[in-house]
Design a protein around this motif. Structure first.
Motif, PDB file in Angstrom:
ATOM      1  N   LYS A  15       0.807  -1.209   0.000  1.00 41.92           N
ATOM      2  CA  LYS A  15       0.000   0.000   0.000  1.00 41.92           C
ATOM      3  C   LYS A  15       0.847   1.269   0.000  1.00 41.92           C
ATOM      4  O   LYS A  15       0.374   2.345  -0.379  1.00 41.92           O
ATOM      5  CB  LYS A  15      -0.929   0.001   1.221  1.00 41.92           C
ATOM      6  CG  LYS A  15      -2.218   0.759   1.012  1.00 41.92           C
ATOM      7  CD  LYS A  15      -3.186   0.500   2.168  1.00 41.92           C
ATOM      8  CE  LYS A  15      -4.521   1.168   1.903  1.00 41.92           C
ATOM      9  NZ  LYS A  15      -5.482   0.912   3.011  1.00 41.92           N
ATOM     10  N   ALA A  16       2.106   1.153   0.411  1.00 45.19           N
ATOM     11  CA  ALA A  16       3.007   2.310   0.398  1.00 45.19           C
ATOM     12  C   ALA A  16       3.233   2.833  -1.007  1.00 45.19           C
ATOM     13  O   ALA A  16       3.652   3.979  -1.195  1.00 45.19           O
ATOM     14  CB  ALA A  16       4.346   1.945   1.035  1.00 45.19           C
ATOM     15  N   SER A  17       2.924   2.020  -2.009  1.00 46.57           N
ATOM     16  CA  SER A  17       3.103   2.468  -3.391  1.00 46.57           C
ATOM     17  C   SER A  17       2.180   3.634  -3.727  1.00 46.57           C
ATOM     18  O   SER A  17       2.438   4.369  -4.687  1.00 46.57           O
ATOM     19  CB  SER A  17       2.854   1.317  -4.362  1.00 46.57           C
ATOM     20  OG  SER A  17       1.555   0.787  -4.213  1.00 46.57           O
TER      21      SER A  17
ATOM     22  N   ALA B 262      -0.739   9.760 -11.821  1.00 48.34           N
ATOM     23  CA  ALA B 262      -2.188   9.570 -11.683  1.00 48.34           C
ATOM     24  C   ALA B 262      -2.653   8.390 -12.530  1.00 48.34           C
ATOM     25  O   ALA B 262      -3.444   7.550 -12.079  1.00 48.34           O
ATOM     26  CB  ALA B 262      -2.928  10.844 -12.084  1.00 48.34           C
ATOM     27  N   VAL B 263      -2.146   8.316 -13.747  1.00 46.98           N
ATOM     28  CA  VAL B 263      -2.493   7.213 -14.638  1.00 46.98           C
ATOM     29  C   VAL B 263      -1.975   5.895 -14.068  1.00 46.98           C
ATOM     30  O   VAL B 263      -2.676   4.870 -14.059  1.00 46.98           O
ATOM     31  CB  VAL B 263      -1.917   7.460 -16.044  1.00 46.98           C
ATOM     32  CG1 VAL B 263      -2.107   6.232 -16.929  1.00 46.98           C
ATOM     33  CG2 VAL B 263      -2.579   8.674 -16.692  1.00 46.98           C
ATOM     34  N   MET B 264      -0.743   5.917 -13.554  1.00 50.29           N
ATOM     35  CA  MET B 264      -0.134   4.707 -13.000  1.00 50.29           C
ATOM     36  C   MET B 264      -0.911   4.184 -11.796  1.00 50.29           C
ATOM     37  O   MET B 264      -1.002   2.975 -11.578  1.00 50.29           O
ATOM     38  CB  MET B 264       1.316   4.990 -12.583  1.00 50.29           C
ATOM     39  CG  MET B 264       2.243   5.312 -13.730  1.00 50.29           C
ATOM     40  SD  MET B 264       3.872   5.876 -13.165  1.00 50.29           S
ATOM     41  CE  MET B 264       4.545   4.356 -12.480  1.00 50.29           C
ATOM     42  N   LEU B 265      -1.484   5.096 -11.012  1.00 45.00           N
ATOM     43  CA  LEU B 265      -2.050   4.726  -9.718  1.00 45.00           C
ATOM     44  C   LEU B 265      -3.545   4.450  -9.735  1.00 45.00           C
ATOM     45  O   LEU B 265      -4.096   4.026  -8.717  1.00 45.00           O
ATOM     46  CB  LEU B 265      -1.770   5.840  -8.696  1.00 45.00           C
ATOM     47  CG  LEU B 265      -0.364   5.861  -8.102  1.00 45.00           C
ATOM     48  CD1 LEU B 265      -0.104   7.191  -7.398  1.00 45.00           C
ATOM     49  CD2 LEU B 265      -0.186   4.714  -7.117  1.00 45.00           C
ATOM     50  N   LYS B 266      -4.193   4.691 -10.849  1.00 45.26           N
ATOM     51  CA  LYS B 266      -5.653   4.593 -10.856  1.00 45.26           C
ATOM     52  C   LYS B 266      -6.146   3.236 -10.360  1.00 45.26           C
ATOM     53  O   LYS B 266      -7.016   3.154  -9.486  1.00 45.26           O
ATOM     54  CB  LYS B 266      -6.188   4.871 -12.261  1.00 45.26           C
ATOM     55  CG  LYS B 266      -7.711   4.956 -12.308  1.00 45.26           C
ATOM     56  CD  LYS B 266      -8.205   5.407 -13.666  1.00 45.26           C
ATOM     57  CE  LYS B 266      -9.713   5.590 -13.651  1.00 45.26           C
ATOM     58  NZ  LYS B 266     -10.219   6.064 -14.962  1.00 45.26           N
ATOM     59  N   ASP B 267      -5.597   2.159 -10.899  1.00 49.67           N
ATOM     60  CA  ASP B 267      -6.026   0.819 -10.488  1.00 49.67           C
ATOM     61  C   ASP B 267      -5.577   0.490  -9.066  1.00 49.67           C
ATOM     62  O   ASP B 267      -6.252  -0.280  -8.366  1.00 49.67           O
ATOM     63  CB  ASP B 267      -5.490  -0.226 -11.466  1.00 49.67           C
ATOM     64  CG  ASP B 267      -6.149  -0.126 -12.833  1.00 49.67           C
ATOM     65  OD1 ASP B 267      -7.273   0.408 -12.910  1.00 49.67           O
ATOM     66  OD2 ASP B 267      -5.528  -0.551 -13.829  1.00 49.67           O
ATOM     67  N   VAL B 268      -4.445   1.058  -8.636  1.00 49.10           N
ATOM     68  CA  VAL B 268      -3.960   0.819  -7.273  1.00 49.10           C
ATOM     69  C   VAL B 268      -4.936   1.416  -6.261  1.00 49.10           C
ATOM     70  O   VAL B 268      -5.297   0.779  -5.266  1.00 49.10           O
ATOM     71  CB  VAL B 268      -2.556   1.445  -7.081  1.00 49.10           C
ATOM     72  CG1 VAL B 268      -2.092   1.269  -5.631  1.00 49.10           C
ATOM     73  CG2 VAL B 268      -1.565   0.814  -8.035  1.00 49.10           C
ATOM     74  N   PHE B 269      -5.376   2.633  -6.519  1.00 47.99           N
ATOM     75  CA  PHE B 269      -6.341   3.271  -5.615  1.00 47.99           C
ATOM     76  C   PHE B 269      -7.655   2.493  -5.582  1.00 47.99           C
ATOM     77  O   PHE B 269      -8.288   2.374  -4.525  1.00 47.99           O
ATOM     78  CB  PHE B 269      -6.588   4.721  -6.039  1.00 47.99           C
ATOM     79  CG  PHE B 269      -5.445   5.656  -5.727  1.00 47.99           C
ATOM     80  CD1 PHE B 269      -4.867   5.680  -4.463  1.00 47.99           C
ATOM     81  CD2 PHE B 269      -4.941   6.513  -6.695  1.00 47.99           C
ATOM     82  CE1 PHE B 269      -3.820   6.531  -4.167  1.00 47.99           C
ATOM     83  CE2 PHE B 269      -3.893   7.385  -6.407  1.00 47.99           C
ATOM     84  CZ  PHE B 269      -3.332   7.385  -5.142  1.00 47.99           C
TER      85      PHE B 269
END
Length: 382
Positions: free
Chosen positions: A92-94, A115-122
């Motif tokens: 989750k630190a990512s 923002a694009v990289m993290l969309k699925d992570v969020f």
């Protein structure tokens, strides 16, 4: 009309209009209002000069290349590989590590990359869009007063005629303050599954841009070379990428921001505001002026290009007073981070379809106030 009053009026108008029209139109109308109230029809001449200025054109090309690289990395699946690798290594630190990694590369609207990289992570960690916007936006900018290729740092070194080591000795507390102020809003979790040590190497295009720029290459050429190599090797679908990159409203916003900055300089409204605030203690005045300029322009180079030259008597030149430089650059970055005109905030907010009011009230204002408190504590006691 009085210049400082005109500047304040234009900012107020932007803040009113931003709720009703796209921010690009709001900024343009606010800028034009500042120009008409101070220099009249000459403001149209400034607009023409802004549109044809080499720096404006270069800014737009850099922005286009940066967006093209971001969406090419997305379309080709490279961002997904980096995201999976970072998740496997850091869990989750990512959610804040990825923006911090991308933050080493200063580019107009660069937060859209993370923002694009993290969309699925969020989505995976069920983080709401407002908090996602804050995490991406805040940790993207923690290096803004330290990174040697940030425009604000480059301008500061030139204006103050000092060296990089002196500057970072003065400004490193700002990075500490921002990291600490962002920590209450992060959550950690253990990584799960097999560790992917290879996928994170796909961050190399961004690291290559940073390295090339650190070795003296212009950011425009660094982006162009890396983008060309990436497209040649990975072969993303450029038709799909182009449809995402070219957005009239975003380019209008870029031009409007640059136009507004030019008018602030040409009309001497920042100087007028400095005189009108002269009743304040010197340190409060220095912080306030830098904050206002950063807030008004929404770009890091704004406060360094406008406020720093005004405040040389307070900061020093050559032999700078470290604590005073800390205060001025801290005020500038605080203003920029709170500015509703900040391109990174706007792009991230729109990408995640977040509510701006909620972002401010729940995350941005508390973290910014805490950062300001730490800056003043460093200023008084460091």
């Amino acid at each position: 009309m009085n210049q400082s009053l005109s500047l304040i009026s234009s900012i107020a108008l932007i803040l009113i209009l931003i709720r009703k029209v796209h921010v690009g139109f709001a900024v343009f109308i606010g800028a034009l209002t500042l120009g008409i109230l101070t220099i009249g029809l000459q403001s149209f001449e400034i607009l023409l000069l802004t549109l044809t200025d080499r720096q404006t054109l270069k800014f737009i090309v850099i922005f286009t290349f940066a967006f093209t690289l971001a969406y090419s990395m997305q379309e080709s699946g490279v961002l997904d590989r980096i995201t999976r690798s970072t998740l496997s290594l850091f869990g989750k630190a990512s959610t804040f590590m990825i923006p911090a990694m991308i933050g080493f590369l200063p580019m107009p609207g660069g937060a859209i990359v993370s923002a694009v990289m993290l969309k699925d992570v969020f989505k995976r960690f069920e983080i709401e869009s407002e908090k996602a916007t804050f995490l991406n936006y805040w940790f993207r900018h923690i290096w803004a007063c330290l990174d040697p290729i940030y425009p604000s740092v480059v301008i500061a070194l030139a204006v103050l005629e000092t060296n990089y080591l002196t500057l970072i000795r003065s400004t490193y507390p700002i990075t500490i303050a921002m990291i600490v102020s962002g920590l209450p809003f992060i959550t950690l979790g253990k990584p799960s599954g097999d560790k992917d040590y290879v996928g994170i190497l796909y961050i190399m295009p961004i690291l290559a841009i940073v390295i090339l720029t650190l070795f003296g290459m212009d950011l425009l050429y660094s982006l162009a070379i890396v983008l060309a190599i990436f497209c040649a090797l990975i072969k993303p679908n450029l038709r799909i990428v182009a449809r995402k990159v070219f957005n009239f409203r975003i380019f209008l916003l870029l031009i409007a921001l640059l136009y507004f900055k030019e008018l602030i300089i040409v009309t001497n409204s920042a100087y007028a505001l400095l005189n009108d605030l002269s009743f304040l203690p010197q340190d409060i005045l220095a912080f306030t002026l830098s904050f206002i300029v950063g807030f008004a322009t929404g770009i890091e180079s704004g406060y360094s290009a406008i406020a720093l030259p005004l405040l040389i008597p307070f900061i020093g030149i050559g032999e700078v007073t470290s604590r005073n430089l800390l205060l001025v650059m801290g005020g500038g970055i605080a203003g920029v981070m709170l500015s509703p005109l900040h391109l990174c905030l706007i792009l991230t907010k729109e990408y995640y379809s977040a509510n701006m009011e909620s972002i401010y009230l729940r995350y941005l204002i508390p973290s910014s106030l805490l950062t300001i408190l730490f800056i003043f504590l460093f200023y008084r006691y460091l």
